[in-house]
Design a protein around this motif. Structure first.
Motif, PDB file in Angstrom:
ATOM      1  N   SER A 116      -8.726-114.435 -54.502  1.00  0.00           N
ATOM      2  CA  SER A 116     -10.112-114.650 -54.795  1.00  0.00           C
ATOM      3  C   SER A 116     -10.863-113.623 -53.574  1.00  0.00           C
ATOM      4  O   SER A 116     -12.025-113.008 -54.040  1.00  0.00           O
ATOM      5  CB  SER A 116     -10.744-115.860 -54.216  1.00  0.00           C
ATOM      6  OG  SER A 116     -10.073-116.242 -53.059  1.00  0.00           O
ATOM      7  N   TYR A 117     -10.221-113.256 -52.648  1.00  0.00           N
ATOM      8  CA  TYR A 117     -10.519-112.186 -51.611  1.00  0.00           C
ATOM      9  C   TYR A 117     -10.122-110.889 -52.025  1.00  0.00           C
ATOM     10  O   TYR A 117      -8.921-110.711 -52.005  1.00  0.00           O
ATOM     11  CB  TYR A 117     -10.314-112.649 -50.238  1.00  0.00           C
ATOM     12  CG  TYR A 117     -10.874-111.449 -49.121  1.00  0.00           C
ATOM     13  CD1 TYR A 117     -12.120-111.073 -49.136  1.00  0.00           C
ATOM     14  CD2 TYR A 117     -10.085-110.795 -48.476  1.00  0.00           C
ATOM     15  CE1 TYR A 117     -12.597-110.132 -48.071  1.00  0.00           C
ATOM     16  CE2 TYR A 117     -10.131-109.892 -47.660  1.00  0.00           C
ATOM     17  CZ  TYR A 117     -11.654-109.580 -47.439  1.00  0.00           C
ATOM     18  OH  TYR A 117     -11.884-108.559 -46.765  1.00  0.00           O
ATOM     19  N   ASN A 118     -10.948-109.899 -52.423  1.00  0.00           N
ATOM     20  CA  ASN A 118     -10.380-108.673 -52.700  1.00  0.00           C
ATOM     21  C   ASN A 118     -11.239-107.615 -51.724  1.00  0.00           C
ATOM     22  O   ASN A 118     -12.349-107.121 -52.169  1.00  0.00           O
ATOM     23  CB  ASN A 118     -10.595-108.204 -54.085  1.00  0.00           C
ATOM     24  CG  ASN A 118     -10.340-106.894 -54.587  1.00  0.00           C
ATOM     25  OD1 ASN A 118      -9.666-106.059 -53.611  1.00  0.00           O
ATOM     26  ND2 ASN A 118     -10.739-106.385 -55.746  1.00  0.00           N
ATOM     27  N   PRO A 119     -10.582-107.063 -50.789  1.00  0.00           N
ATOM     28  CA  PRO A 119     -11.304-106.252 -49.823  1.00  0.00           C
ATOM     29  C   PRO A 119     -11.613-104.812 -50.594  1.00  0.00           C
ATOM     30  O   PRO A 119     -12.387-104.001 -49.969  1.00  0.00           O
ATOM     31  CB  PRO A 119     -10.404-106.010 -48.713  1.00  0.00           C
ATOM     32  CG  PRO A 119      -9.034-106.385 -49.125  1.00  0.00           C
ATOM     33  CD  PRO A 119      -9.111-107.404 -50.267  1.00  0.00           C
ATOM     34  N   TYR A 120     -10.805-104.602 -51.671  1.00  0.00           N
ATOM     35  CA  TYR A 120     -10.950-103.154 -52.218  1.00  0.00           C
ATOM     36  C   TYR A 120     -11.905-103.085 -53.203  1.00  0.00           C
ATOM     37  O   TYR A 120     -12.250-101.839 -53.802  1.00  0.00           O
ATOM     38  CB  TYR A 120      -9.541-102.962 -52.871  1.00  0.00           C
ATOM     39  CG  TYR A 120      -8.220-103.039 -52.096  1.00  0.00           C
ATOM     40  CD1 TYR A 120      -8.001-102.348 -50.873  1.00  0.00           C
ATOM     41  CD2 TYR A 120      -7.430-104.356 -51.967  1.00  0.00           C
ATOM     42  CE1 TYR A 120      -6.785-102.554 -50.359  1.00  0.00           C
ATOM     43  CE2 TYR A 120      -6.324-104.364 -51.489  1.00  0.00           C
ATOM     44  CZ  TYR A 120      -6.129-103.692 -50.245  1.00  0.00           C
ATOM     45  OH  TYR A 120      -5.174-103.843 -49.520  1.00  0.00           O
ATOM     46  N   ASP A 121     -12.653-104.118 -53.740  1.00  0.00           N
ATOM     47  CA  ASP A 121     -13.628-104.305 -54.389  1.00  0.00           C
ATOM     48  C   ASP A 121     -14.911-103.525 -54.333  1.00  0.00           C
ATOM     49  O   ASP A 121     -15.329-103.717 -53.135  1.00  0.00           O
ATOM     50  CB  ASP A 121     -14.133-105.740 -54.718  1.00  0.00           C
ATOM     51  CG  ASP A 121     -15.130-106.067 -56.039  1.00  0.00           C
ATOM     52  OD1 ASP A 121     -14.687-105.227 -56.975  1.00  0.00           O
ATOM     53  OD2 ASP A 121     -16.097-106.703 -55.736  1.00  0.00           O
ATOM     54  N   GLY A 122     -15.363-102.651 -55.051  1.00  0.00           N
ATOM     55  CA  GLY A 122     -16.470-101.881 -54.711  1.00  0.00           C
ATOM     56  C   GLY A 122     -16.369-100.422 -54.232  1.00  0.00           C
ATOM     57  O   GLY A 122     -17.083 -99.812 -53.960  1.00  0.00           O
ATOM     58  N   TYR A 123     -15.000-100.270 -53.970  1.00  0.00           N
ATOM     59  CA  TYR A 123     -14.493 -98.623 -53.339  1.00  0.00           C
ATOM     60  C   TYR A 123     -14.187 -97.950 -54.604  1.00  0.00           C
ATOM     61  O   TYR A 123     -14.053 -96.692 -54.037  1.00  0.00           O
ATOM     62  CB  TYR A 123     -13.396 -99.030 -52.426  1.00  0.00           C
ATOM     63  CG  TYR A 123     -13.997 -99.631 -51.125  1.00  0.00           C
ATOM     64  CD1 TYR A 123     -14.208 -98.797 -49.983  1.00  0.00           C
ATOM     65  CD2 TYR A 123     -14.259-100.840 -51.060  1.00  0.00           C
ATOM     66  CE1 TYR A 123     -14.652 -99.474 -48.696  1.00  0.00           C
ATOM     67  CE2 TYR A 123     -14.569-101.219 -49.711  1.00  0.00           C
ATOM     68  CZ  TYR A 123     -14.756-100.621 -48.705  1.00  0.00           C
ATOM     69  OH  TYR A 123     -15.262-100.856 -47.283  1.00  0.00           O
ATOM     70  N   GLY A 124     -14.236 -98.221 -55.642  1.00  0.00           N
ATOM     71  CA  GLY A 124     -13.625 -97.205 -56.791  1.00  0.00           C
ATOM     72  C   GLY A 124     -12.292 -96.711 -56.583  1.00  0.00           C
ATOM     73  O   GLY A 124     -12.380 -95.177 -56.888  1.00  0.00           O
ATOM     74  N   LEU A 125     -11.472 -97.328 -55.795  1.00  0.00           N
ATOM     75  CA  LEU A 125     -10.344 -96.421 -55.648  1.00  0.00           C
ATOM     76  C   LEU A 125      -9.325 -95.738 -56.779  1.00  0.00           C
ATOM     77  O   LEU A 125      -9.045 -94.771 -56.445  1.00  0.00           O
ATOM     78  CB  LEU A 125      -9.079 -97.714 -54.781  1.00  0.00           C
ATOM     79  CG  LEU A 125      -9.617 -98.050 -53.479  1.00  0.00           C
ATOM     80  CD1 LEU A 125      -8.723 -99.230 -52.857  1.00  0.00           C
ATOM     81  CD2 LEU A 125     -10.179 -97.348 -52.610  1.00  0.00           C
ATOM     82  N   GLU A 126      -9.356 -96.658 -57.796  1.00  0.00           N
ATOM     83  CA  GLU A 126      -8.748 -96.047 -58.884  1.00  0.00           C
ATOM     84  C   GLU A 126      -9.350 -94.656 -59.340  1.00  0.00           C
ATOM     85  O   GLU A 126      -8.621 -93.913 -60.134  1.00  0.00           O
ATOM     86  CB  GLU A 126      -8.849 -96.816 -60.362  1.00  0.00           C
ATOM     87  CG  GLU A 126      -8.023 -98.390 -59.751  1.00  0.00           C
ATOM     88  CD  GLU A 126      -6.606 -98.218 -59.760  1.00  0.00           C
ATOM     89  OE1 GLU A 126      -5.832 -96.933 -60.040  1.00  0.00           O
ATOM     90  OE2 GLU A 126      -6.010 -99.164 -59.133  1.00  0.00           O
ATOM     91  N   GLU A 127     -10.776 -94.516 -59.401  1.00  0.00           N
ATOM     92  CA  GLU A 127     -11.487 -93.420 -59.762  1.00  0.00           C
ATOM     93  C   GLU A 127     -11.300 -92.185 -58.766  1.00  0.00           C
ATOM     94  O   GLU A 127     -11.283 -91.038 -59.247  1.00  0.00           O
ATOM     95  CB  GLU A 127     -12.882 -93.870 -60.097  1.00  0.00           C
ATOM     96  CG  GLU A 127     -13.090 -94.436 -61.116  1.00  0.00           C
ATOM     97  CD  GLU A 127     -12.763 -95.995 -60.925  1.00  0.00           C
ATOM     98  OE1 GLU A 127     -12.214 -96.617 -61.883  1.00  0.00           O
ATOM     99  OE2 GLU A 127     -12.833 -96.472 -59.776  1.00  0.00           O
ATOM    100  N   ARG A 128     -11.402 -92.565 -57.427  1.00  0.00           N
ATOM    101  CA  ARG A 128     -11.279 -91.739 -56.383  1.00  0.00           C
ATOM    102  C   ARG A 128     -10.118 -91.203 -55.988  1.00  0.00           C
ATOM    103  O   ARG A 128      -9.941 -89.814 -55.607  1.00  0.00           O
ATOM    104  CB  ARG A 128     -11.988 -92.394 -55.237  1.00  0.00           C
ATOM    105  CG  ARG A 128     -12.477 -91.350 -54.278  1.00  0.00           C
ATOM    106  CD  ARG A 128     -13.289 -92.053 -53.008  1.00  0.00           C
ATOM    107  NE  ARG A 128     -14.428 -92.885 -53.332  1.00  0.00           N
ATOM    108  CZ  ARG A 128     -15.488 -92.017 -53.156  1.00  0.00           C
ATOM    109  NH1 ARG A 128     -15.517 -90.915 -52.687  1.00  0.00           N
ATOM    110  NH2 ARG A 128     -16.653 -92.574 -53.543  1.00  0.00           N
TER     111      ARG A 128
END
Length: 202
Positions: A116-128
């Motif tokens: 439920s906790y996802n610190p990576y959310d909102g960073y667009g890692l897969e795109e960046r």
């Protein structure tokens, strides 16, 4: 010539990871070193961290274990501990410049599990980034050499042509042994300058 950039997530792509944990300890009246003491100096805490990082312990169970060791409520604990984390904009700008100059980029992160906790959310890692390696998803963790090699392989670049950046000193030697240039990211301005030098970014 280095043509691959591998970044840790917490404390490199984000603002100060350890600072966030200390701020939580102060807010909760536990003392600023409370979380680090559990993670580093408690045998149970160290074992639980290793197990959640490489996927052997579910995130919910880890959260409950950490809460018990700290003496706090488990509900939403991981998010509360890292509530102060924000994107480190100068680093994200550097990543964009590195890619524009032809360097491959990757994230290599020891996680606190998938849940439920996802610190990576909102960073667009897969795109960046060209490769994203999260420890619990691959069953490996830093500082084991295999996860560094895996990351280089996913980028399609030999380790000897990669720069590895982390805010935790003990994660650097395995990368060095594989031939990577390493940067201890304990100061944003100095760290970025060193990366720019290694990648020959103008």
């Amino acid at each position: 010539m280095y043509r691959g950039l591998i970044l840790d997530f917490g404390g490199v792509v984000t603002t100060d990871f350890y600072g966030a944990m200390r701020a939580f300890g102060v807010r909760e009246g536990l003392g600023e070193a409370a979380v680090e003491n559990v993670l580093r100096n408690s045998e149970e805490g160290r074992a639980a961290l290793a197990q959640v990082e490489d996927g052997r312990m579910p995130q919910r169970e880890y959260e409950a274990t950490l809460a018990r060791l700290l003496g706090v409520d488990a509900d939403g604990l991981l998010g509360e501990i890292l509530a102060d984390l924000r994107p480190c904009r100068p680093v994200l700008d550097l990543v964009d410049r590195a890619r524009a100059a032809g360097s491959a980029t990757a994230i290599l992160s020891n996680s606190w599990g998938t849940g439920s906790y996802n610190p990576y959310d909102g960073y667009g890692l897969e795109e960046r980034f060209d490769a994203v390696v999260i420890s619990d998803r691959v069953g490996l963790r830093k500082p084991g050499e295999d996860i560094y090699q895996l990351t280089a392989d996913k980028m399609g670049i030999p380790p000897s042509e990669c720069v590895f950046v982390d805010d935790t000193a003990h994660n650097l030697p395995p990368a060095e042994r594989l031939g990577m240039a390493v940067v201890l990211f304990d100061d944003v301005e100095a760290g970025i300058a060193r990366i720019e030098q290694l990648l020959q970014l103008g």
